[in-house]
Design an enzyme around this catalytic site. Structure first.
Site, short mmCIF file in Angstrom:
data_model
loop_
_atom_site.label_atom_id
_atom_site.label_comp_id
_atom_site.label_asym_id
_atom_site.label_seq_id
_atom_site.Cartn_x
_atom_site.Cartn_y
_atom_site.Cartn_z
N ASP A 63 92.22 -0.23 -44.99
CA ASP A 63 93.37 0.66 -45.03
C ASP A 63 94.52 0.05 -45.83
O ASP A 63 94.48 -1.13 -46.20
CB ASP A 63 93.87 0.95 -43.60
CG ASP A 63 92.88 1.78 -42.79
OD1 ASP A 63 92.10 2.53 -43.40
OD2 ASP A 63 92.90 1.67 -41.55
N TYR A 124 86.34 -9.62 -39.23
CA TYR A 124 87.78 -9.55 -39.52
C TYR A 124 88.50 -10.63 -38.73
O TYR A 124 88.04 -11.08 -37.67
CB TYR A 124 88.35 -8.20 -39.10
CG TYR A 124 88.06 -7.06 -40.05
CD1 TYR A 124 88.98 -6.69 -41.03
CD2 TYR A 124 86.88 -6.34 -39.95
CE1 TYR A 124 88.73 -5.63 -41.89
CE2 TYR A 124 86.61 -5.27 -40.81
CZ TYR A 124 87.54 -4.93 -41.78
OH TYR A 124 87.29 -3.88 -42.63
#
Length: 287
Positions: A63, A124
């Site tokens: 994003d 992540y």
């Protein structure tokens, strides 16, 4: 999105990283917004002197504001173009790309490789500090400041209930026709010597806003607003909870993407294309 390059083309794997601060995410958008995909495709077209834009397929669409250290993509190029430019392409891209995105490696992909559907996990890291003085100015674009003291042990206790295969609808932004079932392989937090807390989040795949929602829930536990059992109860309820905040994107970095052995790539591609469902409880035919 194919398992193999078309005849006359060769599939190239790209290993890359970027600082997401000034990007509107990975994927190209209408209206001329600056994206990572757009910058790389434009640079590739320029340095190969091509009229055509060769589209990239990425392991994970990040994003706006999210960073990547170990992103992977692939692109299918005409064989003659790769033969002509391949040896010098990496250095030419370095000279053409803006400084907040780098391609580190270009290699011919093995048979069956698809950057998105061949991946077996994505890892992540989310970084946050509860230092009362705030974030080191040199790290401000990569670390979230949380202005309440955080109990890492309580956060890890809460995280354990979230690991495994679940329907993460309570922690995802629902997309029409897409499943929210994922296998969360690791969710753990460690406070470093510098006081920065790093959350490691690894799963076979992630749905939209999943990582940032999970971290938002754990922060609520860490600062004492909720008990360690709360994130698990939210997961079991299966609906978005207004108390689960989607934390800001700048603390999030895609660190690494994992792939199976070359001989298993094609099988993994087929498996990943299948829509998932959770197994039924014993003795339950329809529940």
């Amino acid at each position: 999105m194919s398992e193999a390059a078309a005849p006359g083309y060769v599939r190239i794997r790209l290993d890359l990283s970027y600082d997401g601060t000034d990007f509107h995410g990975w994927a190209k958008q209408a209206g001329g917004r600056r994206t990572v995909q757009g910058e790389i495709e434009d640079a590739l077209r320029t340095v190969t002197r091509s009229r055509e834009t060769y589209e990239l397929t990425v392991a994970g669409r990040t994003d706006a504001g999210v960073h990547a250290r170990g992103q992977v993509a692939h692109v299918d190029l005409p064989v003659e173009l790769w033969t002509e430019h391949g040896e010098k392409l990496l250095k030419r891209l370095a000279g053409r790309l803006p400084k907040d995105v780098r391609v580190w490696r270009l290699t011919e992909a093995p048979a069956g490789f698809n950057a998105r559907f061949s991946a077996v996990w994505r890892r992540y890291a989310y970084r946050v500090t509860d230092n009362p003085g705030g974030v080191d100015p040199l790290l401000r674009g990569h670390v979230l400041w949380h202005d309440w003291p955080l109990d890492v042990d309580a956060m890890n206790e809460a995280a354990r209930a979230l690991v495994g295969e679940h329907d993460f609808a309570a922690y995802c932004k629902k997309r029409e026709g897409a499943t929210t079932i994922r296998t969360l392989q690791e969710l753990s937090l460690v406070r470093g010597g510098d006081g920065i807390i790093t959350a490691t989040v690894r799963a076979d795949a992630f749905c939209h806003n999943m990582v940032r929602s999970l971290i938002g829930a754990l922060l609520f536990v860490g600062d004492g607003h909720r008990g360690p059992e709360w994130p698990g109860k939210v997961l079991a309820a299966g609906v978005r909870d207004s108390a689960v905040h989607v934390v800001r994107p700048h603390g999030l970095t895609l660190e690494e993407v994992g792939y199976p052995a070359d001989e298993l790539l094609a099988a993994r591609y087929k498996e990943a294309r299948n829509k998932r469902s959770l197994p039924l409880a014993p003795g339950c035919a329809t529940c």
